[in-house]
Design a protein around this motif. Structure first.
Motif, PDB file in Angstrom:
ATOM      1  N   LEU A  25      -8.489   2.065   1.860  1.00 43.74           N
ATOM      2  CA  LEU A  25      -9.368   3.004   1.166  1.00 43.74           C
ATOM      3  C   LEU A  25      -9.234   4.412   1.742  1.00 43.74           C
ATOM      4  N   LEU A  26      -9.155   4.520   3.075  1.00 44.02           N
ATOM      5  CA  LEU A  26      -9.165   5.824   3.731  1.00 44.02           C
ATOM      6  C   LEU A  26      -7.946   6.679   3.398  1.00 44.02           C
ATOM      7  N   MET A  27      -6.797   6.069   3.207  1.00 48.32           N
ATOM      8  CA  MET A  27      -5.546   6.815   3.138  1.00 48.32           C
ATOM      9  C   MET A  27      -5.081   7.152   1.728  1.00 48.32           C
ATOM     10  N   GLN A  28      -5.665   6.574   0.697  1.00 47.70           N
ATOM     11  CA  GLN A  28      -5.069   6.712  -0.631  1.00 47.70           C
ATOM     12  C   GLN A  28      -5.081   8.131  -1.184  1.00 47.70           C
ATOM     13  N   VAL A  29      -6.231   8.797  -1.128  1.00 46.75           N
ATOM     14  CA  VAL A  29      -6.294  10.155  -1.682  1.00 46.75           C
ATOM     15  C   VAL A  29      -5.414  11.118  -0.886  1.00 46.75           C
ATOM     16  N   PRO A  30      -5.514  11.161   0.456  1.00 46.76           N
ATOM     17  CA  PRO A  30      -4.613  12.058   1.204  1.00 46.76           C
ATOM     18  C   PRO A  30      -3.134  11.760   0.947  1.00 46.76           C
ATOM     19  N   SER A  31      -2.793  10.483   0.862  1.00 48.72           N
ATOM     20  CA  SER A  31      -1.389  10.119   0.654  1.00 48.72           C
ATOM     21  C   SER A  31      -0.878  10.604  -0.698  1.00 48.72           C
ATOM     22  N   ASN A  32      -1.659  10.403  -1.759  1.00 49.12           N
ATOM     23  CA  ASN A  32      -1.197  10.821  -3.086  1.00 49.12           C
ATOM     24  C   ASN A  32      -1.084  12.340  -3.196  1.00 49.12           C
ATOM     25  N   LEU A  33      -2.032  13.050  -2.601  1.00 51.38           N
ATOM     26  CA  LEU A  33      -1.956  14.507  -2.631  1.00 51.38           C
ATOM     27  C   LEU A  33      -0.749  15.003  -1.831  1.00 51.38           C
ATOM     28  N   PHE A  34      -0.464  14.336  -0.721  1.00 54.86           N
ATOM     29  CA  PHE A  34       0.716  14.713   0.074  1.00 54.86           C
ATOM     30  C   PHE A  34       2.002  14.420  -0.696  1.00 54.86           C
ATOM     31  N   LEU A  35       2.049  13.271  -1.369  1.00 51.95           N
ATOM     32  CA  LEU A  35       3.215  12.923  -2.180  1.00 51.95           C
ATOM     33  C   LEU A  35       3.447  13.955  -3.267  1.00 51.95           C
ATOM     34  N   ASN A  36       2.373  14.363  -3.935  1.00 50.08           N
ATOM     35  CA  ASN A  36       2.478  15.354  -4.998  1.00 50.08           C
ATOM     36  C   ASN A  36       2.957  16.698  -4.452  1.00 50.08           C
ATOM     37  N   LYS A  37       2.443  17.064  -3.283  1.00 49.99           N
ATOM     38  CA  LYS A  37       2.838  18.334  -2.661  1.00 49.99           C
ATOM     39  C   LYS A  37       4.278  18.287  -2.179  1.00 49.99           C
ATOM     40  N   MET A  38       4.665  17.149  -1.565  1.00 48.46           N
ATOM     41  CA  MET A  38       6.010  17.003  -1.009  1.00 48.46           C
ATOM     42  C   MET A  38       7.067  16.942  -2.102  1.00 48.46           C
ATOM     43  N   GLY A  39       6.784  16.202  -3.168  1.00 44.45           N
ATOM     44  CA  GLY A  39       7.704  16.123  -4.296  1.00 44.45           C
ATOM     45  C   GLY A  39       8.939  15.285  -4.052  1.00 44.45           C
ATOM     46  N   LYS A  40       8.926  14.415  -3.033  1.00 44.60           N
ATOM     47  CA  LYS A  40      10.097  13.583  -2.732  1.00 44.60           C
ATOM     48  C   LYS A  40       9.688  12.115  -2.563  1.00 44.60           C
ATOM     49  N   PRO A  41       9.290  11.458  -3.646  1.00 47.44           N
ATOM     50  CA  PRO A  41       8.895  10.049  -3.547  1.00 47.44           C
ATOM     51  C   PRO A  41      10.028   9.142  -3.088  1.00 47.44           C
ATOM     52  N   ALA A  42      11.292   9.527  -3.356  1.00 51.41           N
ATOM     53  CA  ALA A  42      12.428   8.700  -2.945  1.00 51.41           C
ATOM     54  C   ALA A  42      12.592   8.670  -1.433  1.00 51.41           C
ATOM     55  N   LEU A  43      11.984   9.607  -0.743  1.00 49.78           N
ATOM     56  CA  LEU A  43      11.997   9.623   0.716  1.00 49.78           C
ATOM     57  C   LEU A  43      10.692   9.074   1.285  1.00 49.78           C
ATOM     58  N   TYR A  44       9.586   9.536   0.738  1.00 54.80           N
ATOM     59  CA  TYR A  44       8.270   9.217   1.301  1.00 54.80           C
ATOM     60  C   TYR A  44       7.914   7.733   1.166  1.00 54.80           C
ATOM     61  N   LEU A  45       8.071   7.165  -0.015  1.00 53.41           N
ATOM     62  CA  LEU A  45       7.626   5.787  -0.245  1.00 53.41           C
ATOM     63  C   LEU A  45       8.463   4.753   0.522  1.00 53.41           C
ATOM     64  N   PRO A  46       9.794   4.858   0.554  1.00 54.50           N
ATOM     65  CA  PRO A  46      10.552   3.915   1.389  1.00 54.50           C
ATOM     66  C   PRO A  46      10.229   4.034   2.875  1.00 54.50           C
ATOM     67  N   CYS A  47       9.953   5.261   3.365  1.00 51.42           N
ATOM     68  CA  CYS A  47       9.563   5.416   4.774  1.00 51.42           C
ATOM     69  C   CYS A  47       8.267   4.663   5.061  1.00 51.42           C
ATOM     70  N   CYS A  48       7.297   4.804   4.162  1.00 49.42           N
ATOM     71  CA  CYS A  48       6.045   4.057   4.324  1.00 49.42           C
ATOM     72  C   CYS A  48       6.305   2.556   4.302  1.00 49.42           C
ATOM     73  N   MET A  49       7.221   2.126   3.459  1.00 49.35           N
ATOM     74  CA  MET A  49       7.532   0.709   3.330  1.00 49.35           C
ATOM     75  C   MET A  49       8.140   0.159   4.620  1.00 49.35           C
ATOM     76  N   ILE A  50       9.010   0.922   5.251  1.00 48.42           N
ATOM     77  CA  ILE A  50       9.600   0.488   6.522  1.00 48.42           C
ATOM     78  C   ILE A  50       8.507   0.282   7.564  1.00 48.42           C
ATOM     79  N   ILE A  51       7.566   1.212   7.621  1.00 46.36           N
ATOM     80  CA  ILE A  51       6.495   1.115   8.620  1.00 46.36           C
ATOM     81  C   ILE A  51       5.619  -0.094   8.370  1.00 46.36           C
ATOM     82  N   TRP A  52       5.213  -0.319   7.085  1.00 48.59           N
ATOM     83  CA  TRP A  52       4.341  -1.479   6.867  1.00 48.59           C
ATOM     84  C   TRP A  52       5.096  -2.790   7.045  1.00 48.59           C
ATOM     85  N   GLY A  53       6.400  -2.807   6.788  1.00 52.05           N
ATOM     86  CA  GLY A  53       7.184  -4.015   7.035  1.00 52.05           C
ATOM     87  C   GLY A  53       7.222  -4.365   8.518  1.00 52.05           C
TER      88      GLY A  53
END
Length: 513
Positions: free
Chosen positions: A117-145
């Motif tokens: 719950l805590l991270m969803q809004v900051p994460s989506n706003l950061f993703l929108n600002k960064m504009g590179k989902p092909a980098l950001y989302l796989p990096c997050c996936m590596i960490i949660w794995g």
């Protein structure tokens, strides 16, 4: 096709617009101090026939679908597996090995959703600002794995709670991020079915989770001195990290920043979204404001109605967090119980595809949400009313499809109802999803062993939450119908795309109901 876009004066109506005086007619109803924005199709599209335009657009969508959809579904399968494998781990010896007492297991399940719950809004706003989902989302996936795999090393309750909290914190980036990501590639009429394909990852993982856990429990429990639940976390965590590295080379960024599209394909991908609502979408990171996105999202009443709608559906669907426990009340052994969890999810995948495809083809949202929820209500009532094996399993077969067939349509309804600007859509998607998942924090405590087999309190609460979702959907439909009537009359609507007209004088935007 040309869109003329400028802010209309409130309570002012547009008259007919002809192609010869289109700019002049529009300008009469625009504040002189506000510039008129003109959206014009790329030059290479202007002289194409309808058949030619359809052919190149179909080719573009096929190219995007092939690169985008299989990978995001695979990533979500693993996202959901890593989040919910603790339910299967319970039947594979986790509570006994970690000496969990009282409600400690339920706390281990629910704590994930605090971080989530805590991270969803900051994460989506950061993703929108960064504009590179092909980098950001796989990096997050590596960490949660990695976090998921490390869970296998837990020796006590404290370690398990810490792993689960941080797992939720990092996983929070994926689901709302992908919903926003899809809305940056597909038009409103295409979004429902693509959302269903995406969410099928969760349903498929629900089916495979039980099968994988059954295989591990039956074949390698005790191998190399490790219990089955530890192998479950190790194997699924390793797979997640491997797939994440592959995703770097497959998934695209946003339409304007994807290098494997040709220049014409990028222009067409951008124009499709402009044409759909009469306003531009994501342009560059400099134009994405955290503050403005939050302010617009929280200032729109539709955000809160959608919040109640999604909260009700997710609260009703939180039974999936403990689905193996519920199925275990049928009295079968652990391996058979894990196998029996698969068919309801398989049925849910089928009904979800059919329901969302029909919703996209008809453009209708409301009835495609509330009718499946009515089926879910009947299933919850049946599960609480009897202890007979056959009707209870029928209820379990219906409750998962009943909740999630409408859920994916509701997810698409968020982007349909809050389309622009992108920062607002990103904030709203994350906020609504975060609040809706808050129900999973308390839901865990309704499945104690003393409540088995009927789980009357849990099933009653789920009926009430489904009813709340139906009421919220009804309220939203009334709001959107009223707003569409204003748009038809040319009356300014706050939070809508106002002033867009096509060459034949028709409005370029209507809310889907």
């Amino acid at each position: 096709m040309v869109f003329v876009d400028g802010p209309l004066q409130k309570e002012t109506c547009l008259g007919p617009v002809d192609t010869g005086s289109r700019h002049k007619s529009q300008a009469q109803h625009v504040d002189d101090s506000s510039p008129i924005r003109i959206f014009e199709a790329p030059e290479f599209l202007r002289n194409m026939s309808i058949e030619e335009r359809t052919a190149i657009e179909t080719s573009l969508k096929r190219k995007i679908d092939i690169r985008l959809m299989p990978m995001i579904v695979l990533m979500y399968i693993l996202n959901y597996l890593d989040r919910n494998n603790i339910a299967a781990a319970k039947l594979a010896g986790l509570p006994e090995d970690l000496n969990l007492q009282g409600t400690e297991f339920q706390t281990s399940v629910s704590i994930l959703f605090v971080g989530y719950l805590l991270m969803q809004v900051p994460s989506n706003l950061f993703l929108n600002k960064m504009g590179k989902p092909a980098l950001y989302l796989p990096c997050c996936m590596i960490i949660w794995g990695i976090i998921s795999g490390v869970t296998a090393a837990c020796q006590n309750f404290a370690g398990l709670v810490a792993c689960r909290f941080f797992l939720g914190y990092v996983e929070a980036a994926y689901f709302p991020g992908r919903l926003y990501y899809l809305s940056c590639w597909y038009t409103r009429k295409e979004l429902g079915f693509r959302t269903a394909i995406f969410y099928s990852g969760a349903l498929i993982s629900g089916a495979f989770s039980g099968l994988i856990a059954a295989g591990i429990k039956g074949n390698i429990d005790g191998s190399r001195g490790l219990r089955a639940w530890r192998w479950l976390f190790i194997i699924e965590g390793a797979i997640t990290v491997t797939i994440a590295f592959t995703a770097f080379f497959v998934i695209p960024n946003f339409p304007r920043t994807t290098t494997w599209l040709t220049e014409e394909e990028r222009m067409l991908a951008v124009w499709r979204l402009e044409e759909d609502v009469g306003e531009d979408d994501w342009v560059d990171s400099q134009r994405q404001s955290f503050k403005v996105g939050l302010k617009l999202a929280f200032g729109d009443v539709k955000t809160y109605v959608l919040m109640f709608l999604l909260f009700g559906i997710v609260a009703a669907g939180s039974v999936t967090n403990f689905f193996p426990t519920v199925v275990a009340t049928l009295g079968q052994n652990n391996v058979v119980t894990l196998l029996l969890t698969a068919p309801p999810y398989v049925l849910a995948v089928i009904t979800t595809f059919l329901n969302s495809r029909h919703a996209d083809r008809t453009g209708e949202r409301y009835f495609h949400i509330i009718l499946p929820l009515c089926v879910a209500v009947l299933a919850f009532i049946l599960a609480a009313a009897t202890t007979n094996t056959a009707p209870r399993y029928v209820a379990m077969m219906l409750m998962v499809p009943g909740v999630y067939s409408g859920y994916v349509v509701a997810l698409a309804w968020i982007s349909n109802s809050l389309p622009r600007p992108p920062a607002k859509r990103a904030a709203a998607l994350a906020f609504i999803n975060a609040i809706s998942n808050a129900s999973s924090i308390y839901a865990s405590y309704m499945y104690g062993s003393s409540a088995a087999p009927r789980y009357i309190v849990a099933m009653s609460v789920k009926c009430a939450m489904a009813a709340m979702a139906i009421i919220a959907a009804t309220v939203l439909r009334f709001i959107l119908v009223r707003l569409n009537k204003k748009l038809d009359q040319g009356i300014y609507v706050e939070g809508a795309i106002n002033g867009g007209v096509t060459e034949d004088g028709k409005k370029g935007f209507k809310f889907r109901i």
